[in-house]
Design an enzyme around this catalytic site. Structure first.
Site, PDB file in Angstrom:
ATOM      1  N   HIS A 177      13.757  -9.434  13.248  1.00 43.05           N
ATOM      2  CA  HIS A 177      13.814 -10.274  14.457  1.00 43.05           C
ATOM      3  C   HIS A 177      12.876  -9.652  15.486  1.00 43.05           C
ATOM      4  O   HIS A 177      13.131  -8.554  15.982  1.00 43.05           O
ATOM      5  CB  HIS A 177      15.238 -10.327  15.009  1.00 43.05           C
ATOM      6  CG  HIS A 177      16.149 -11.199  14.212  1.00 43.05           C
ATOM      7  ND1 HIS A 177      17.486 -10.946  14.066  1.00 43.05           N
ATOM      8  CD2 HIS A 177      15.888 -12.340  13.519  1.00 43.05           C
ATOM      9  CE1 HIS A 177      18.025 -11.908  13.297  1.00 43.05           C
ATOM     10  NE2 HIS A 177      17.076 -12.750  12.958  1.00 43.05           N
ATOM     11  N   GLU A 180      13.581  -7.805  19.001  1.00 42.43           N
ATOM     12  CA  GLU A 180      14.459  -6.624  19.023  1.00 42.43           C
ATOM     13  C   GLU A 180      13.598  -5.366  18.888  1.00 42.43           C
ATOM     14  O   GLU A 180      13.614  -4.675  17.881  1.00 42.43           O
ATOM     15  CB  GLU A 180      15.496  -6.768  17.896  1.00 42.43           C
ATOM     16  CG  GLU A 180      16.369  -8.000  18.101  1.00 42.43           C
ATOM     17  CD  GLU A 180      17.133  -8.458  16.852  1.00 42.43           C
ATOM     18  OE1 GLU A 180      17.147  -7.726  15.848  1.00 42.43           O
ATOM     19  OE2 GLU A 180      17.704  -9.570  16.889  1.00 42.43           O
ATOM     20  N   HIS A 302      18.671  -3.903  13.650  1.00 42.45           N
ATOM     21  CA  HIS A 302      18.588  -5.004  14.613  1.00 42.45           C
ATOM     22  C   HIS A 302      19.055  -4.491  15.973  1.00 42.45           C
ATOM     23  O   HIS A 302      19.510  -3.373  16.117  1.00 42.45           O
ATOM     24  CB  HIS A 302      19.531  -6.138  14.195  1.00 42.45           C
ATOM     25  CG  HIS A 302      19.067  -6.905  13.004  1.00 42.45           C
ATOM     26  ND1 HIS A 302      18.605  -8.191  13.079  1.00 42.45           N
ATOM     27  CD2 HIS A 302      18.980  -6.556  11.697  1.00 42.45           C
ATOM     28  CE1 HIS A 302      18.266  -8.603  11.867  1.00 42.45           C
ATOM     29  NE2 HIS A 302      18.483  -7.635  11.007  1.00 42.45           N
ATOM     30  N   GLU A 377      23.324  -2.910  14.558  1.00 38.99           N
ATOM     31  CA  GLU A 377      22.942  -3.607  15.789  1.00 38.99           C
ATOM     32  C   GLU A 377      22.878  -2.503  16.837  1.00 38.99           C
ATOM     33  O   GLU A 377      23.913  -2.022  17.317  1.00 38.99           O
ATOM     34  CB  GLU A 377      23.986  -4.667  16.185  1.00 38.99           C
ATOM     35  CG  GLU A 377      24.095  -5.846  15.234  1.00 38.99           C
ATOM     36  CD  GLU A 377      22.971  -6.867  15.392  1.00 38.99           C
ATOM     37  OE1 GLU A 377      22.157  -6.743  16.330  1.00 38.99           O
ATOM     38  OE2 GLU A 377      22.907  -7.798  14.562  1.00 38.99           O
TER      39      GLU A 377
END
Ligand SMILES: [Zn+2]
Length: 439
Positions: A177, A180, A302, A377
């Site tokens: 992504h 990020e 991420h 994350e």
């Protein structure tokens, strides 16, 4: 008269330049942190996410969400606040002008990464150039590897770190992504540590495994997020109508489109026209398959939310070794918290964040049967979200490295990741013990 024509010309040029030359600005875009308390409030936010693509949902309004982050343009602020007020939804302004934070992100202007400088976000050229440098500096240990080519023709470039033959592998995937940015930054730091750290434990894990590391698996999106639109998440392939981009972490061939992804090409979580429709996921998955039986541990990076996620994204039913994976993950996150007190939540994707399918880790787990698969994350929990201040790059990277060492350590304690030469040694030990006992 002539002056008037010249100034009109300059004015028009100015407008043209604003439209075509300037990168998109997020002046006075407000980042909201919303605290839904009831199911009705959650479903209201879900409807907003589905229907109002002007609002940028940084986190999904999932059942039990503790908070939902939404970025709103100045134009949409009033109506969003009205909706929240009318429905008695608690919220706060996390950032009143996200452009200020974007302006504070230090982006190296040079096309070279500077050794030891971990307070800067680097552009793709700098990262790729650095990977080449590593192959020269550590020749015989580092080789440049390619996980395919992007839609716009950029290589998905990575490095393999190997200190000898017949080792099991650890695979690291970053930057799928594109907005990020902390993901590639952290992955680069880990790469650097594996090669140059004086820490015995880091040196040991660097030597014990083959490391396959791809800091930017969505290079087109990453370039776009630097050059044109900071909040770009998908790849850059034109799809239907005027829409561009597929969410590469909803495009893997595992329960594709089952949950948490969109069929709307304009959506940020558009899963694409079919599983593996995108050159990036197709080629990277082919690469992974080529070494699939070697991989003992797969890590995907991420941001944000401070979560350590375990497959699968479509069900809260635990995977076969879920309890081991959870135990190892929790231990690692405890270690992560030691240095700066950063707290993570560990759990299966579906229970920890949301039902979301078509992501890389589910595919890797099911298709390649990799024993341990995690998705980080990274920082933070919404204060800055995707625009993490550059002074947090180093601490985020350091605590993450601490946790990886613990992941490997705990995994070994539970009998994982001991294959290759180490297993050979322990089998030999067992045979010796057996013989001694028999004698
Ligand atoms: Zn992500």
């Amino acid at each position: 008269m002539e002056m008037k024509i010249i100034s009109l010309f300059l004015y028009l040029m100015g407008i043209l330049c604003l439209v075509y030359c300037e990168k998109f600005r997020f002046d006075n875009y407000t980042l909201y942190k919303i605290y839904p308390k009831t199911e009705i409030q959650i479903s209201l936010l879900q409807k907003l996410q589905e229907n109002d693509l002007n609002l940028d949902f940084w986190t999904d309004p999932v059942p039990n969400a503790k908070y939902v982050m939404v970025l709103s343009s100045p134009k949409n602020k009033e109506s969003l606040e009205n909706i929240m007020n009318k429905n008695a939804m608690a919220f706060e302004v996390a950032q009143s002008n996200i452009q200020e934070s974007i302006d504070k992100e230090l982006v190296a202007s040079s096309t070279r990464m500077i050794d030891g400088r971990w307070n800067t976000y680097y552009k793709l050229d700098a990262i790729y150039g650095w990977l080449d440098t590593l192959a020269t500096r550590y020749s015989g240990v580092v080789t440049v590897i390619y996980g395919g080519t992007s839609y716009e023709g950029r290589p998905i470039k990575g490095v393999k770190i190997s200190h000898g033959p017949n080792k099991k592998a650890i695979f690291i995937e970053g930057g799928i992504h594109s907005r990020e940015w902390i993901s590639p930054a952290t992955v680069n730091y880990i790469t650097n540590e594996l090669l140059s750290s004086k820490d015995d434990k880091i040196q040991a894990v660097a030597r014990d495994f083959d490391w396959y590391i791809f800091p930017v698996t969505n290079p087109d999106g990453y370039v776009w997020s630097h050059e044109e639109f900071r909040m770009w998440r998908k790849n850059r392939r034109p799809t239907i109508g005027n829409s561009i981009g597929v969410d590469l972490n909803r495009n893997w061939n595992n329960n594709w489109l089952a949950q948490g992804s969109s069929t709307n090409p304009a959506s940020d979580s558009y899963a694409g026209p079919g599983p593996f429709s995108e050159p990036e996921t197709r080629s990277l998955s082919t690469f992974i398959s080529s070494i699939g039986d070697k991989i003992d541990l797969y890590l995907s990076f991420h941001s944000f939310g401070q979560l350590l996620l375990i497959p699968f994204g479509n069900t809260t039913e635990p995977i076969a070794n879920y309890h081991d994976a959870l135990h190892i993950g929790k231990k690692a996150m405890k270690t992560l918290s030691v240095r700066f007190g950063t707290q993570y939540v560990t759990g299966n994707i579906a229970e920890a964040i949301y039902l979301a399918t078509g992501g890389s880790i589910d595919w890797v787990k099911e298709r390649e049967q990799v024993p341990l698969v995690y998705c980080y994350e990274l920082r933070d929990r919404g204060t800055h979200g995707f625009v993490l201040p550059p002074e947090q790059i180093l601490p985020t990277s350091q605590e993450t490295m601490d946790s990886i060492l613990e992941l490997i350590h705990e995994a070994r304690e539970l009998g994982y990741m001991n294959s290759g030469s180490t297993v050979g040694a322990s089998i030999l030990m067992m045979i010796l013990l057996l013989i001694t006992n028999l004698l």
